[in-house]
Motif scaffolding. Sequence first.
Motif, PDB file in Angstrom:
ATOM      1  N   SER A  58       0.843  -1.199   0.000  1.00 11.33           N
ATOM      2  CA  SER A  58       0.000   0.000   0.000  1.00 11.33           C
ATOM      3  C   SER A  58       0.874   1.243   0.000  1.00 11.33           C
ATOM      4  O   SER A  58       1.964   1.255   0.581  1.00 11.33           O
ATOM      5  CB  SER A  58      -0.893  -0.002   1.244  1.00 11.33           C
ATOM      6  N   MET A  82      -2.848  -0.021   5.572  1.00 11.66           N
ATOM      7  CA  MET A  82      -1.980  -1.118   5.141  1.00 11.66           C
ATOM      8  C   MET A  82      -2.780  -2.180   4.400  1.00 11.66           C
ATOM      9  O   MET A  82      -2.208  -3.003   3.673  1.00 11.66           O
ATOM     10  CB  MET A  82      -1.287  -1.742   6.348  1.00 11.66           C
ATOM     11  N   GLU A  83      -4.112  -2.192   4.581  1.00 13.28           N
ATOM     12  CA  GLU A  83      -4.949  -3.203   3.954  1.00 13.28           C
ATOM     13  C   GLU A  83      -5.039  -3.027   2.446  1.00 13.28           C
ATOM     14  O   GLU A  83      -5.591  -3.879   1.751  1.00 13.28           O
ATOM     15  CB  GLU A  83      -6.363  -3.159   4.559  1.00 13.28           C
ATOM     16  N   TYR A 110       5.586 -10.809   5.437  1.00 11.32           N
ATOM     17  CA  TYR A 110       4.284 -10.326   4.955  1.00 11.32           C
ATOM     18  C   TYR A 110       3.141 -11.082   5.625  1.00 11.32           C
ATOM     19  O   TYR A 110       3.186 -12.306   5.731  1.00 11.32           O
ATOM     20  CB  TYR A 110       4.219 -10.489   3.432  1.00 11.32           C
ATOM     21  N   ASN A 111       2.161 -10.327   6.062  1.00 13.51           N
ATOM     22  CA  ASN A 111       0.914 -10.863   6.607  1.00 13.51           C
ATOM     23  C   ASN A 111       1.192 -11.783   7.795  1.00 13.51           C
ATOM     24  O   ASN A 111       1.057 -13.003   7.723  1.00 13.51           O
ATOM     25  CB  ASN A 111       0.143 -11.617   5.525  1.00 13.51           C
ATOM     26  N   LEU A 131       1.930  -5.528   6.195  1.00  9.38           N
ATOM     27  CA  LEU A 131       0.700  -6.149   6.665  1.00  9.38           C
ATOM     28  C   LEU A 131       0.954  -6.917   7.974  1.00  9.38           C
ATOM     29  O   LEU A 131       0.805  -8.127   8.050  1.00  9.38           O
ATOM     30  CB  LEU A 131       0.098  -7.067   5.604  1.00  9.38           C
ATOM     31  N   HIS A 148      -0.179  -7.592  11.618  1.00  7.34           N
ATOM     32  CA  HIS A 148      -1.378  -7.529  12.462  1.00  7.34           C
ATOM     33  C   HIS A 148      -1.018  -7.744  13.935  1.00  7.34           C
ATOM     34  O   HIS A 148       0.052  -8.263  14.265  1.00  7.34           O
ATOM     35  CB  HIS A 148      -2.367  -8.611  12.049  1.00  7.34           C
ATOM     36  N   GLY A 187       3.635  -1.117   6.369  1.00  6.95           N
ATOM     37  CA  GLY A 187       2.264  -1.359   6.778  1.00  6.95           C
ATOM     38  C   GLY A 187       2.153  -2.206   8.022  1.00  6.95           C
ATOM     39  O   GLY A 187       2.291  -3.414   7.981  1.00  6.95           O
ATOM     40  N   GLU A 196      -0.210  -2.533  11.848  1.00  6.52           N
ATOM     41  CA  GLU A 196      -1.404  -2.104  12.557  1.00  6.52           C
ATOM     42  C   GLU A 196      -1.091  -0.960  13.523  1.00  6.52           C
ATOM     43  O   GLU A 196      -1.979  -0.190  13.888  1.00  6.52           O
ATOM     44  CB  GLU A 196      -1.998  -3.295  13.300  1.00  6.52           C
TER      45      GLU A 196
END
Length: 1334
Positions: free
Chosen positions: A458, A463-464, A619-620, A645, A647, A702, A704
């Motif tokens: 992003s 970030m989503e 990532y993620n 990403l 979280h 990105g 949270e």
Amino acid sequence: MGQWEVHWRCGILALLFACLAFGKLPGCPDQDPSLVRWSPGHDPSRKVVIGRGEHFLLVESAMLHSITVTNGGWLVFADIPTVPLVLRVRSILVDRGGQVHAGSEICPFSSNLSIILYGRSDEAGEGRDPVFGRKFIGVGDGGTLEIHGAPKVSWTFLNHTLHPRKIGGGQKSFWTAVKPYKFTRSWGFRGIIVHLIDPATGTILGVDRFDTYRTYSESVRMASHLSSLPAGGLVAIAINDEGSRSLEEAGLVALTQLGAAAVRSLGFRHAWAMIATVGDVGSAVEAHSYYQGKHMPINASVSCLVRIHHSGYYTVSAVSEWKHTGAEQGGDVWTKWIPWTPPHYGSLALKLLELHHRHPGHVCRQPSSVQARPQAGWPFDVHGEMLYKKGRPYGVSCYQLQSASSLGCPPVYFRFLCPSTVRPGMQVEVLAVTEDTIVEVADDVTSWKSGDAIVVASTDFSMEQVEEFTLLPCRACSPYQLKIQGTSKFLHMGEKTDGVDMRAEVGLLTRNILITADMETSCYGNNSCEFFSEDTFGGHIRVEQGFRSMHLEGAELQYLGQQLIGHYPVHFHLVGDVDDQGGYSPPTYIRSLSIHHSFSRCVTLHGTNGLLVQDVVGYNTHGHCFFTEDGPEERNTFWHCLGLLVHSGPLLPSDRDTHMCRILAARAFPGSVARSRRDCSGVSAFWISNPNNNIIRCSAAGSEEVGFWFIFHHQATGLSKGSYPPGYTERLPLGTFLHNRAHSNHRAGLILDHGVKVSEPNERDRRPALSIISGRYSPHIGADRLKPRIPAKIQSFTAFKNEGHGAWLRGGDIRLHDCQFADNGVGLTLASGGTFPDDDGATQEVRDSLFVGESGNLGTPGDGKIPWGPGGTDHQNRTLPHSTIYPLRGFQIYDGPIKVENVTFSRFAALKDRHVSAIAFRLNNNWQSCPCNNLSAVSFQGVPPQNRVFFGEPGPWFRRVDEDGDKTAIFHDEDGSVTSFPGSFVLRHDNHLLRHPDCVDIPDWRATVCSGSYAQLYLQARNPSWLRLKMVRDDYPTQVVTLKGALRKGHHYQQYQPVVMLSRSYTLHWDGPAPSELTIWPVNFNKDDWVQLGICYPRGTLFSIIWDIHSKQQKTTRKLDSFVRVSSLEKLTVSGSPRPRYYWDEWTGLLFLYVRTSFPRNGHEFCSVRGCERVRIKADLPPHSGPSDCSVLAYPKYSTTPSPVTMPARVVRQKHKSSNMLVEVKLQSLISREKSTAFAAATVDGRMVVQPQDGLQLLTLDAYTGHLTGRSLIPASSLFRFPFHLDSFLARAVRNNSVLLLTSRGQLPLDELVTPELLHWLRIPMTQVRANGR
């Protein structure tokens, strides 16, 4: 960079020697002759132990219960290009001399390998390793793990903006103008075929054929045609059949001028094709292939992408070839099966010539393929393969499949595919790229292949807006282009915007070595199912102390991590020094990894020093991605890593979001109520618990909460407890922080602040251990506070589109250089070490940097998670942080001292309902503000003068703007680059502790610009500690400034930190009984600076007052003298007496002190070179004393007349060349006490316009130039005689884009003039107007 390249070249040499020492080949590990081919099969109950003397080469896929490699055993994965390996296993343990290898640093593994860890967390009957748990790859004491996948670029940047677009639905789009075109020819269309194409639309403008085989005149005609083509046109040229025999010099020259390089090498029936832009030789792409005879196909093909708008492309391809007629036309046939028995078992190769002799007529001269099968009685599967020399088939080989004993070949049958003859062909095609997208990137990504998965970060606040794509084949793509499946939903920036590099990161997810885990379809058992719906019990890789060698690179790690402490995708657990200091040669590293869709973290360094983490994409994930755990982790380097990403997760308080924080805090200690935004909510892409680590060229794209967070463990925590003395990391110098970037993070891009709670929860402090608490950073050489300070350097840092802060940095000496901040809620806040810093003299500085308020990166509407509304200098709709009325700030001044030098502010422009300012102050600040906050060499671009500075006003986000720090905010404009008054101070307009009659108000800023000498008082009040302080300067007795105190209720003392004007007198009053103990610290006072203080106490109070000096560094206090009482106020300042004095005016209740410092001060130190001089008052108050407010009796007795302080000469720009300017305006309307004379005038930039008579004078200025454009006089007699609608007159007489100045003189009918319509026109609330006849 050179030293790093040399370092790793040396590392490769060291690896060679290490391999020799370990007894294995220094090249490809699977070629070691001591290895035994191993095919363990599929048995989920089999527990394999590979021990002493067992060196296994895994050559086929398998499923096992577990593998333990120990006592010198080896497990090597065979690198067989045509045989992908899949190993399914519950766990792999390597220890005590065991080794596991897949490739090596100099011989990377090139095939496909998948290691799948399986198992559930709640399986009955399955044991649990006491160290590693379940579902793991573990490297224990003496273990070696060497995983080296194929080298690929880990991540790069977009080099052209990727715009969101939709396909279908009747939407008319730019690419629909490109009509598909395909031109093909074979026999009967010989020569060189030339296409002319319009590059803007892809339209074919002309096609011509030149038979340069038949005649020279055709070559001359072609040369004439090519020379007439328009510059900029696109040409696609290809030979069909033959075109070289009569191609003479004129034709060769014409083709060369287009950019052809191979045309002079053309021969009989060669294939050749080229695409070029006319007039741009460097644009040419061509292909050339030699004719191989009537049975051998050849191909020369070129293609290119042409961009027509945003992400719209079309492809142009040109093909020249000789191709088979095809099996469907009866051309290609298989021979019958031909037997062959090798002369001795194990022979691998057979020449085609020998088969021709043995089986004449049954084998074609140039077969294109071969198949093999074993003769009867041989239970092996075999594989046949053609052998080539110089591109021609010369032999055939075979080898056994699934053999554990030999690579040889048994007696077999062969059959061959015999091709048909070839025929010529050419093709030119133009095809729009519609359903898919072409992406342009910054680096050569030819290592990325079709089918690979990539992720594009992003470049907005959320970030989503990260997106995943699959790569497609793209013959036309350059090494810097990719073709992705589908189109983007969001805008992803691909260039610099307003001077800031906002390019989106593009990360590779797919690797040829995959380490993953089998997952259930939903969450189960004790896997934090209250927070997650998916299964989070993944696999993990853990390295323990004493490992022998560990290098992990070129691998994809997917579905790893567990909701258990210590079980992360990659975890170095208490391993100590892993570089040459720990005896590791080459040093340990993990690099070129793709860690994605993980369940707890990416890379964890726990008690680990000297590790290189390079080119890793995380990532993620849930929880901190790149994580240093306990505090002692030092000398690690994160080089070119990408985290995005990220979280929240439940493991630690800092990982948790608000929901997790509240639930888990209550479980940690009954009755605990979490302050979620303080104790938790810190999940970060990079969580660094020790400053002595290097972060270079990394991106936090990105999270949270936070991108990079440097946090300080006052004591080492967890299993590292006791590994360093208290306060060590808080004084340790910062490692290298260079060329990093942070964007799309919610709370901040970068934080350097805070600590963690090192104790367990208890009744006194119920917060869970490792909750986020306050912390102070003060770096010194050797982490020794008695040695000189050493600045923490933040260099070339970029922060954009962070919803909260670009960066929040607190501590001792911090230096930012060459940094860029854009589109952040707040660009940068620099905070000192505290109310009264422990590291006295430290400063924070930002130099040679850029702040952009609202850039050309407008973002994408319709996300639903990001506010969308007007903004920027052009008021275009755009994404906005927090809300459509959030006050954007570039550089935010908090406490200080700070230094801002050679900084540019760009594109800060407020709207009607939204405040925007380049320079601002922290909202709702109850702390101090230092008069040593210095700004110089500041420039503004695209910033209206009214938006340079803003002190806030009551309303949303600002609340009441009545905290102590709000009232005392101040900064020093050293060179006048902000205000045009060199050496002036900018302070809040209503701060009468500091202003004087010559100050210049700037209403748009809610500020006034003053000259003078300013310092601070630090007042500590005890018994009681809840008082509000009312402070009055004697020359403004009606203007009271009330201070609440900086500390919350519950402290045993309260502190107040007013900024004061030196050489002035003040009185201090309380809203309750005066404090029985009061300590006065003069802060930022130079030698002989003074203020006079009158402190209110009740009558009958007795005093003990001393003067002492306190060393905060040595924590010692030395008494200098006691104050003696004098009989009058005048005697306080009489020279000659060496003793400090006080005067007690018991009638008014004021205790007067003459506070004057005796010693010089260095630099930015708050106190003198001897320490902090202090006045300490102990007061014995009468019982039941009421509020100590003496203001009624103090004034007018001690009132004085305000004395002006000469303002510095204003720096006036030459004829106001720039629209970004300030105009000094002074309005005067005076009347004498005798009411016999009146005077009114307006002064504009030093030019006074006097109002000659009673009435109204109206002046108008051009708002863009500051020039006086009009003057109107309305006599008082006319105002009394006729009803006069002033609002109507103003509407007619005042042009748009004007500044109106109005003065009044004499008696006027204000009740008739000041109408609601006029106030509405002027946008003045009725409550601000008082019509009293004057």
